[in-house]
Design an enzyme around this catalytic site. Structure first.
Site, PDB file in Angstrom:
ATOM      1  N   HIS A 310       2.382  14.831  31.172  1.00 51.03           N
ATOM      2  CA  HIS A 310       2.642  16.054  30.421  1.00 51.03           C
ATOM      3  C   HIS A 310       1.911  17.195  31.112  1.00 51.03           C
ATOM      4  O   HIS A 310       0.810  17.008  31.619  1.00 51.03           O
ATOM      5  CB  HIS A 310       2.132  15.910  28.978  1.00 51.03           C
ATOM      6  N   ASP A 368       7.993  11.329  23.974  1.00 60.12           N
ATOM      7  CA  ASP A 368       9.330  10.812  24.255  1.00 60.12           C
ATOM      8  C   ASP A 368       9.349   9.320  24.529  1.00 60.12           C
ATOM      9  O   ASP A 368      10.409   8.694  24.495  1.00 60.12           O
ATOM     10  CB  ASP A 368       9.921  11.536  25.465  1.00 60.12           C
TER      11      ASP A 368
HETATM   12  N1  ACO Z   1       5.541   9.057  36.861  1.00 57.76           N
HETATM   13  C1  ACO Z   1       4.941   8.969  38.077  1.00 57.76           C
HETATM   14  N2  ACO Z   1       4.193   9.962  38.592  1.00 57.76           N
HETATM   15  C2  ACO Z   1       4.053  11.079  37.897  1.00 57.76           C
HETATM   16  C3  ACO Z   1       4.658  11.250  36.641  1.00 57.76           C
HETATM   17  C4  ACO Z   1       5.426  10.183  36.129  1.00 57.76           C
HETATM   18  N3  ACO Z   1       6.030  10.277  34.935  1.00 57.76           N
HETATM   19  N4  ACO Z   1       4.359  12.467  36.151  1.00 57.76           N
HETATM   20  C5  ACO Z   1       3.598  13.055  37.066  1.00 57.76           C
HETATM   21  N5  ACO Z   1       3.404  12.228  38.135  1.00 57.76           N
HETATM   22  C6  ACO Z   1       2.578  12.505  39.308  1.00 57.76           C
HETATM   23  C7  ACO Z   1       3.302  13.462  40.246  1.00 57.76           C
HETATM   24  O1  ACO Z   1       4.047  12.759  41.233  1.00 57.76           O
HETATM   25  C8  ACO Z   1       2.139  14.215  40.865  1.00 57.76           C
HETATM   26  O2  ACO Z   1       1.569  13.423  41.863  1.00 57.76           O
HETATM   27  P1  ACO Z   1       0.860  14.107  43.151  1.00 57.76           P
HETATM   28  O3  ACO Z   1      -0.277  14.904  42.606  1.00 57.76           O
HETATM   29  O4  ACO Z   1       0.448  12.938  43.975  1.00 57.76           O
HETATM   30  O5  ACO Z   1       1.916  14.960  43.800  1.00 57.76           O
HETATM   31  C9  ACO Z   1       1.128  14.322  39.707  1.00 57.76           C
HETATM   32  O6  ACO Z   1       1.416  13.199  38.862  1.00 57.76           O
HETATM   33  C10 ACO Z   1       1.244  15.606  38.903  1.00 57.76           C
HETATM   34  O7  ACO Z   1       2.590  15.751  38.484  1.00 57.76           O
HETATM   35  P2  ACO Z   1       3.332  17.160  38.324  1.00 57.76           P
HETATM   36  O8  ACO Z   1       4.802  16.955  38.354  1.00 57.76           O
HETATM   37  O9  ACO Z   1       2.748  18.150  39.272  1.00 57.76           O
HETATM   38  O10 ACO Z   1       2.871  17.558  36.855  1.00 57.76           O
HETATM   39  P3  ACO Z   1       3.564  18.604  35.950  1.00 57.76           P
HETATM   40  O11 ACO Z   1       2.534  19.054  34.981  1.00 57.76           O
HETATM   41  O12 ACO Z   1       4.257  19.647  36.743  1.00 57.76           O
HETATM   42  O13 ACO Z   1       4.715  17.763  35.232  1.00 57.76           O
HETATM   43  C11 ACO Z   1       5.956  16.452  33.712  1.00 57.76           C
HETATM   44  C12 ACO Z   1       4.683  17.293  33.940  1.00 57.76           C
HETATM   45  C13 ACO Z   1       7.205  17.269  34.124  1.00 57.76           C
HETATM   46  C14 ACO Z   1       6.079  16.143  32.225  1.00 57.76           C
HETATM   47  C15 ACO Z   1       5.870  15.149  34.559  1.00 57.76           C
HETATM   48  O14 ACO Z   1       4.733  14.419  34.177  1.00 57.76           O
HETATM   49  C16 ACO Z   1       7.133  14.290  34.454  1.00 57.76           C
HETATM   50  O15 ACO Z   1       8.110  14.533  35.191  1.00 57.76           O
HETATM   51  N6  ACO Z   1       7.137  13.290  33.517  1.00 57.76           N
HETATM   52  C17 ACO Z   1       8.303  12.481  33.295  1.00 57.76           C
HETATM   53  C18 ACO Z   1       9.299  13.246  32.440  1.00 57.76           C
HETATM   54  C19 ACO Z   1       8.836  13.342  30.987  1.00 57.76           C
HETATM   55  O16 ACO Z   1       8.442  12.367  30.365  1.00 57.76           O
HETATM   56  N7  ACO Z   1       8.948  14.583  30.434  1.00 57.76           N
HETATM   57  C20 ACO Z   1       8.617  14.826  29.033  1.00 57.76           C
HETATM   58  C21 ACO Z   1       7.619  15.891  28.904  1.00 57.76           C
HETATM   59  S1  ACO Z   1       7.105  16.030  27.248  1.00 57.76           S
HETATM   60  C22 ACO Z   1       8.263  16.941  26.475  1.00 57.76           C
HETATM   61  O17 ACO Z   1       9.018  17.723  27.020  1.00 57.76           O
HETATM   62  C23 ACO Z   1       8.370  16.737  25.034  1.00 57.76           C
END
Ligand code: ACO
Length: 434
Positions: A310, A368
């Site tokens: 998140h 979720d």
């Molecule tokens: N699985 C694996 N790796 C992940 C995940 C994941 N679900 N989420 C983040 N990471 C990793 C990224 O690859 C990144 O790694 P790095 O630093 O080595 O490049 C690091 O964690 C940070 O991730 P970001 O994408 O930069 O974090 P951001 O805050 O931009 O994204 C997000 C948050 C979009 C929710 C992300 O965690 C994601 O895509 N999760 C899966 C989708 C999801 O469940 N979304 C629901 C959000 S809650 C809602 O809307 C109610």
């Protein structure tokens, strides 16, 4: 502006020049550097893609402490509201700032339930869609179309019209969502029944058919009501910011909420509950979990564990804990206690919470992760999951939109950019181009 002047300044030095900017404080949470005069004074913009360090507005509605895993609506912890309150009480709280007393509550419930029907012409509007259209595509269109059906509540400068539009949307969105579902499966639309509470009415509009008496299940109705409470608001997330940005131009409230729904549909936002369930189904069995964990950690693989991570929560999402319990309650009620998807989900959660990659990156299950399994057990198809999220979030969007419109400092939202394209150049005749 109600922000507190802290008396502190932040100093910006670029080369041999320095400027000072005031530091403001809220009631809780990090202080902010007020850079609204930065461009005027320095000729520079700030650069913050994804707004990770930018407070876009002042707000009194919802507070999140992502490090501690805290979510407060108007100061009240989400756990207490979900445990003791109901969704319409939460709506009142988000819109008016205080919990309603008994009279206020019954008056509010009455007003909402008297607005639940939609214009009969709306039913005809649906005929233009393919039956296999994604329900979110139909939702965006139908909510946008409300401005054509209820033009008498689109003057945003009139507080009465703003209030009527707000009530209409909270009341009619379940009716529209149920119509979207019924249309997709070719069943007749079911009119709302005003004696029922908000969640029960929605369940009945979705699952009753004219040829049978519909038996409401109070456990499922309570669980759905709780799911609505958990999703009601979440401060300045992508869809809420979309609603605020759309509204900042003076767009009508129905159009703004339609914009929010469109944004919510994305898989990184509200579409994640659908994606999370699809992922659990793809994993299928506990023995395949290591393979998916490995893929999630692989930099060269775009796969992510849906329902994990998140932008704000770097701790357990407090809503996910309540959602997990609600999921168990619902599965027990419908006799799916041994649902293989639940086994996969629980094991995936257990493994991820102990895996160095997820621990170091502070990736915890979000709301979720368990909501998909719960909604599936209630009988909703995956394509309806984000619709249910939109239904519940409508009140948050409306509350935030109203707060923005009523803010005397409100201006059109207009971010700037760091331009890296071609500088000025002269037009070349097509015959001379390479
Ligand atoms: N699985 C694996 N790796 C992940 C995940 C994941 N679900 N989420 C983040 N990471 C990793 C990224 O690859 C990144 O790694 P790095 O630093 O080595 O490049 C690091 O964690 C940070 O991730 P970001 O994408 O930069 O974090 P951001 O805050 O931009 O994204 C997000 C948050 C979009 C929710 C992300 O965690 C994601 O895509 N999760 C899966 C989708 C999801 O469940 N979304 C629901 C959000 S809650 C809602 O809307 C109610």
């Amino acid at each position: 502006m109600d922000a507190r002047k802290t008396g502190k300044n932040a100093k910006l030095t670029v080369g041999d020049k320095s400027w000072e900017f005031p530091v403001l404080g809220g009631s809780i949470g990090p202080e902010v550097v007020d850079i609204s005069k930065l461009y005027g004074q320095t000729g520079m913009f700030t650069y913050d893609p994804g707004f990770t360090s930018t407070a876009s507005c002042e707000s009194k509605i919802t507070y999140i402490d992502g490090d501690q895993g805290i979510l407060l609506y108007r100061g009240y912890p989400i756990e207490q509201l979900a445990e003791h309150g109901d969704f319409l009480e939460t709506c009142y709280l988000l819109l008016y700032g205080e919990l309603p007393n008994k009279t206020q509550k019954s008056d509010f419930d009455y007003r909402i339930t008297r607005h639940t029907m939609v214009h009969e012409q709306m039913a005809r509007f649906f005929q233009g869609f393919r039956r296999d259209a994604h329900p979110m595509a139909v939702m965006v269109a139908c909510v946008g179309a409300l401005s054509a059906f209820y033009h008498d509540s689109t003057d945003i400068s009139d507080p009465h019209q703003r209030m009527v539009a707000s009530m209409r949307m909270i009341a009619k969105i379940p009716t529209l969502a149920a119509m979207v579902y019924k249309y997709s499966i070719g069943q007749p639309f079911v009119y709302p029944k005003n004696e029922l509470d908000y969640a029960s009415n929605f369940l009945r509009m979705c699952f009753s058919v004219p040829c049978e008496e519909y038996k409401l299940n109070p456990v499922l109705a309570r669980a759905l009501d709780r799911i609505f409470i958990l999703h009601a608001d979440h401060e300045q997330n992508a869809s809420t910011s979309t609603v605020r940005l759309a509204g900042s131009s003076g767009a009508n409230p129905f159009a703004c909420i339609a914009a929010g729904i469109a944004c919510l549909w994305g898989p990184a936002h509200g579409g994640a509950n659908e994606a999370a369930l699809q992922m659990l189904m793809e994993i299928g069995s506990v023995d395949r979990i290591p393979e998916f964990i490995r893929r999630a950690k692989d930099k060269n693989d775009s796969f992510r564990l849906m329902g994990f991570g998140h932008r704000v929560y770097k701790n357990y999402d407090p809503r996910a804990k309540i959602m997990q319990k609600t999921c168990h309650d619902v599965l027990a009620e419908v006799g799916h206690k041994n649902d293989p998807l639940l086994q996969v989900a629980m094991e995936l959660e257990r493994i991820a919470l102990h895996d160095d990659y997820f621990v170091e990156k502070k990736l915890y299950p979000n709301i979720d992760f368990y909501s998909g399994i719960t909604l599936k057990a209630m009988g909703f198809p995956t394509s309806m999951f984000t619709v249910l999220f939109a239904l519940a979030r409508t009140v948050g969007w409306i509350g935030q939109w109203r707060e923005m419109i009523e803010d005397p400092e409100q201006r059109i939202g207009r971010p700037r950019q760091l331009f890296t394209g071609a500088p000025r150049r002269d037009y070349t005749d097509i015959a001379k181009r390479k």
